[in-house]
Write a protein that holds these residues in place. Structure first.
Motif, short mmCIF file in Angstrom:
data_model
loop_
_atom_site.label_atom_id
_atom_site.label_comp_id
_atom_site.label_asym_id
_atom_site.label_seq_id
_atom_site.Cartn_x
_atom_site.Cartn_y
_atom_site.Cartn_z
N HIS A 173 50.89 49.82 29.42
CA HIS A 173 51.25 48.52 28.85
C HIS A 173 51.46 47.45 29.92
N ARG A 209 60.09 44.05 24.75
CA ARG A 209 60.31 43.35 23.49
C ARG A 209 59.40 43.82 22.37
N ASP A 210 58.13 44.11 22.70
CA ASP A 210 57.15 44.31 21.63
C ASP A 210 56.67 45.74 21.44
N VAL A 211 56.55 46.49 22.54
CA VAL A 211 56.02 47.84 22.41
C VAL A 211 57.05 48.71 21.68
N ASN A 212 56.58 49.55 20.80
CA ASN A 212 57.49 50.45 20.09
C ASN A 212 58.24 51.31 21.10
N ARG A 260 58.50 34.90 15.12
CA ARG A 260 58.62 36.13 14.33
C ARG A 260 59.87 36.92 14.70
N GLU A 281 63.25 39.59 12.89
CA GLU A 281 63.30 41.02 13.23
C GLU A 281 64.72 41.56 13.09
N ALA A 338 53.70 34.06 14.70
CA ALA A 338 53.26 34.75 15.92
C ALA A 338 53.37 33.86 17.15
#
Lengths: 690, 175
Positions: free
Chosen positions: A67, A84-87, A486, A490, A528
């Motif tokens: 990543h 922040r974004d990757v699982n 977005r 969350e 987004a």
């Protein structure tokens, strides 16, 4: 690897395979039947802990590399996007970053254990030297890994460490240019460091294989330091050592998880949350804590070349240790003088670590020189001398005798050693805290935060109000470039619905394009999109703000910190205090005073702020009472605004904080139950051996 | 000893089984983050939001290619002749039977919206080529008609229709 293997495959297919590649037999003889001294204490589980840590680092590292973007313009952002974004990106990153510290902590314990029990003596010299090679590779790997996030400490750490090589006579400058791949640390440097950081762990794994091989040829040393004589001295590796190692690993995981889930930034530098800036050096350049003793040695010598030589010599001297210490008795348990000097040496190392984190001035320099001399004296004078003059206490006849003699008393030395170790580590960590402090500065008062502590959650109302203040006030000058609309919807954030977040986004104009005609155009924001910046570029921001570009606020709550001082840094570890950033923001916004105190002059175009380092801040008082209206009846005071904005910015700095603490709670319950089960299982298994 | 414990479960066995089971549960749970991280991240998912496409510039007989979630989407403004042709084909004769009506929106039958990825092995078919006035895949020779239905192998299925709707007569939202 040696060891009597009684492995006889019974299945015909296995038999067929074993005749062609006897790998199962090799594993069996190395890790099942392999005889291990029965008197090993828990310091010996650090070998297994280190193997686990190497595995964890390689696994999380390979995943992070999937990543990460090794480019000077994108590296910092890609790390933030991982978090922040990757699982579970935040988890993997914390595991890797804290894992490096845990790896070094374990390796230092492992090395001091070898030092104390004389594990480097014949016939284990090669085993020891391989260990030193692993340690050197680890240092190189750790250093290059620290460069990859491309924050301020990464960049300046890379600059300082590569400049060490400029001390080489005649070729120094050429070597440094070669290392950089340019005229300064830059994109080529980052690229090669990434490649090497990926490569070196596999070299380490290779040398670890040799290390284990050498270990299995010579056999393990043991706390008594006597060679095994009969079978009664030994137990088979499986289940005895395996189960004990597993228990040790589980306990270590509990300690490790404390950092991953509750104190991920405790061992890090706030400055590394500021993107690399080749134009500004942070006030205090401090390496990671595990390099501090050597950094102290480097700085205590006033000559550039001599300092670098001394620093490397401090590590290389370990290679010669088996020959410097020629005493016949291995274990310091039976060396009354050796034991005392060992602990003095231990304190010297910790002291050097502490000094490495202090500013190089005044008494610290003098102390650094004394400790440097003591460090080398231990290896070059004390150990060779002790071997000649010391009368060791009588050794036990055999390992079995040692076990029998010990079964009467408890392992008190182990406990005191653990306490000493904890104190030492917290001293080191605290030393780091000291170093990032700015002198002559009053610390921001500690405010009460809903998100503090192991069960902390964000106060939704405060985050929403903070967002409103940001939007109406801060966003006129400060960007928030890592936060997307977005994110507002969350979980663990301000608690808006996706529709509310979309409506919020639509209030913004976002630049997009080019369209079919090749023109850029503006359109309403979408979920987004990221918060647009108030200025098109840094130069514009600078020009509009008296020469000081307003910093991006996404990470500001993690990028600002202050000195906590003794004994707070130790207490902080247990109370999980990590709210320096929000405290600072909260205090800064309330720290404006119209008239600077007597004797303080503030340059034209700057303003006096009690909590800003140096007090002269370019930002005028940004907010006053009643400036932003609140719908929920909260007081519209500067104090309330400051608290809300700080809460909001803590959330923008770590949007997954609630998930981190929640998962941490679950992991801790699991690990504590599992450690309990492992403890009783270990006792059951060993009951047969005692 | 082994035989006796096997015959009579003891507390020792229970302890070992409990420890082993806990280790197994923990090990499996610990795997999840390492697998989950491979899935699209939040920014990728957010970038896959629906897009709007204005159809006014597309004249009859023309088609355009837009991208949604990284996939090429063909939007064809079909001629009357094309529509009549594809609607006249007996559905039962097709490799992947489907009516043209089921692949277009009522009242907008001149518009064909399909994901332009060959159902064979993922190449992009070329529009207005092949024997069926539709799409021709240069990789392995699959042919599709003007309704995006496969007419000649090796592709097994019709070009898929993405989820979309008409926002107005001249604008569609894909996704």
């Amino acid at each position: 690897m040696s060891g009597p293997s009684d492995y006889q495959p019974s299945h015909p297919a296995l038999k067929w395979f074993e005749q062609r590649l006897p790998i199962i037999g090799l594993v069996h003889s190395s890790f099942v039947a392999y005889p291990t001294p029965r008197n090993l204490n828990y310091w010996w589980t650090f070998g297994a802990i280190l193997s686990m840590m190497l595995g964890v680092q390689i696994l999380t590292g390979v995943i992070l590399a999937m990543h990460y973007t090794p480019h000077a313009d994108l590296a910092f952002k890609s790390v933030e996007l991982i978090v922040r974004d990757v699982n579970y990106g935040w988890l993997l990153r914390n595991m890797h970053a804290c894992g490096a510290s845990m790896f070094f902590l374990a390796v230092y314990i492992h090395m001091f254990r070898g030092l104390y029990y004389g594990s480097y003596k014949a016939p284990r010299e090669v085993l020891w030297i391989l260990g030193v090679i692993i340690y050197l590779l680890m240092m190189a790997t750790g250093f290059m890994g620290y460069v990859l996030p491309w924050g301020q400490m990464s960049f300046w750490g890379a600059t300082v460490i590569t400049n060490l090589f400029s001390a080489v006579p005649y070729f120094g400058e050429s070597i440094v240019t070669l290392l950089w791949g340019g005229y300064s640390v830059g994109n080529p440097t980052l690229n090669r460091f990434f490649a090497l950081h990926y490569l070196l762990p596999f070299l380490i794994a290779g040398v670890v294989v040799l290390h284990v091989w050498a270990l299995h040829v010579a056999g393990q040393n043991n706390p008594a330091g006597v060679e095994p004589k009969t079978e009664k001295d030994m137990v088979p590796f499986t289940p005895y050592a395996t189960i004990k190692d597993f228990f040790g690993v589980t306990c270590f995981l509990i300690f490790y998880s404390w950092f991953i889930f509750y104190m991920p930034n405790y061992l890090g530098e706030a400055d590394n949350y500021i993107p690399a800036n080749p134009a500004v050096t942070p006030a205090h350049i401090v390496p990671e804590w595990y390099y501090l003793p050597f950094y102290a040695i480097l700085r205590s010598i006033p000559n550039k070349l001599a300092g670098v030589v001394a620093m490397f010599a401090a590590i290389i001297v370990l290679v010669f240790l088996p020959w410097l210490d020629s005493a016949k008795t291995r274990s310091n348990k039976y060396r009354p003088l050796g034991k005392q000097f060992f602990w003095i040496f231990f304190i010297v190392c910790i002291g050097l670590g502490y000094l490495g984190a202090q500013p190089p001035e005044g008494v610290y320099v003098v102390l650094g020189r004394i400790l440097t001399v003591l460090y080398f004296a231990y290896f070059l004078i004390v150990l060779p001398l002790l071997a000649r003059i010391e009368t060791p206490r009588p050794l036990p006849n055999s390992i079995a005798d040692d076990v029998l003699a010990k079964s009467g008393r408890k392992a008190a030395p182990m406990v005191s050693a653990v306490i000493a170790l904890v104190a030492a580590v917290s001293l080191l960590a605290g030393g780091m805290g000291d170093a990032r402090a700015s002198e002559g500065q009053e610390n921001p008062p500690s405010a009460k935060w809903s998100f503090a502590g192991p069960f902390g959650t964000f106060d939704r109302g405060a985050v929403q109000r903070g967002l409103k203040v940001y939007k109406e006030v801060c966003s006129n000058c400060h960007s928030l470039q890592y936060v997307a609309f977005r994110n507002l919807a969350e979980p663990g954030g301000p608690g808006y619905t996706p529709a509310q977040a979309a409506a919020f986004a639509a209030e913004y104009k976002v630049k997009d394009g080019p369209n079919d005609a090749g023109d850029m155009f503006e359109r309403p924001g979408r979920p987004a999109d990221y918060f647009p910046s108030p200025f098109p570029n840094e130069q514009a921001a600078r020009a509009a703000n008296g020469g000081a570009a307003p910093p991006d606020l996404s990470l500001i709550a993690k990028a600002r910190s202050y000195k906590r001082g003794f004994p707070w840094f130790i207490i902080d570890f247990f109370t999980q205090f990590q709210e320096q950033g929000p405290n600072y923001i909260n205090a800064l916004l309330q720290g404006y005073e119209d008239n600077p105190p007597h004797g303080v002059t503030i340059p034209e175009g700057s303003y006096y702020n009690k909590y800003f380092p140096g007090h002269a801040i370019k930002m005028p008082k940004p907010i006053s009472d009643g400036q932003v209206t609140y719908d929920d009846g909260s007081p519209t005071t500067v104090a309330q605004y400051a608290h809300d904005v700080a809460t909001f910015l803590m959330w923008t700095a770590e949007p997954h904080m609630e998930a981190r603490k929640r998962l941490g709670y679950q992991v801790f319950i699991f690990l504590i139950i599992f450690a309990g089960l492992m403890y009783f299982t270990k006792k059951r298994v060993w009951a047969a051996a005692h | 000893m082994t035989a006796s414990t096997a015959d009579h479960p003891t507390r020792r066995d229970f302890l070992f089984v409990a420890t082993g089971a806990t280790a197994a549960v923990g090990g499996v749970a610990a795997l999840w983050p390492f697998i989950s991280q491979m899935n699209p991240d939040a920014s990728t998912i957010a970038a896959g939001a629906p897009i709007e496409v204005d159809l006014t510039p597309v004249a009859e007989g023309q088609d355009i290619k837009v991208f949604w979630r990284g996939k090429p989407i063909y939007i064809s403004h079909r001629t009357k002749k094309q529509v009549e042709e594809v609607r006249a084909v007996p559905v039962s004769s097709l490799i992947d039977p489907a009516t043209d009506q089921s692949r277009t929106k009522d009242g907008h039958e001149q518009w064909l919206v399909v994901i332009g990825i060959c159902t064979h092995l993922g190449c992009i078919p070329i529009a207005h080529e092949g024997n069926y006035d539709g799409f021709f895949c240069p990789c392995h020779g699959s042919q599709y008609d003007a309704s995006g239905r496969v007419r000649q192998g090796p592709a097994p299925l019709n070009l898929p229709v993405p989820p979309y709707q008409f926002v107005s007569d001249t604008k569609i939202q894909i996704g």
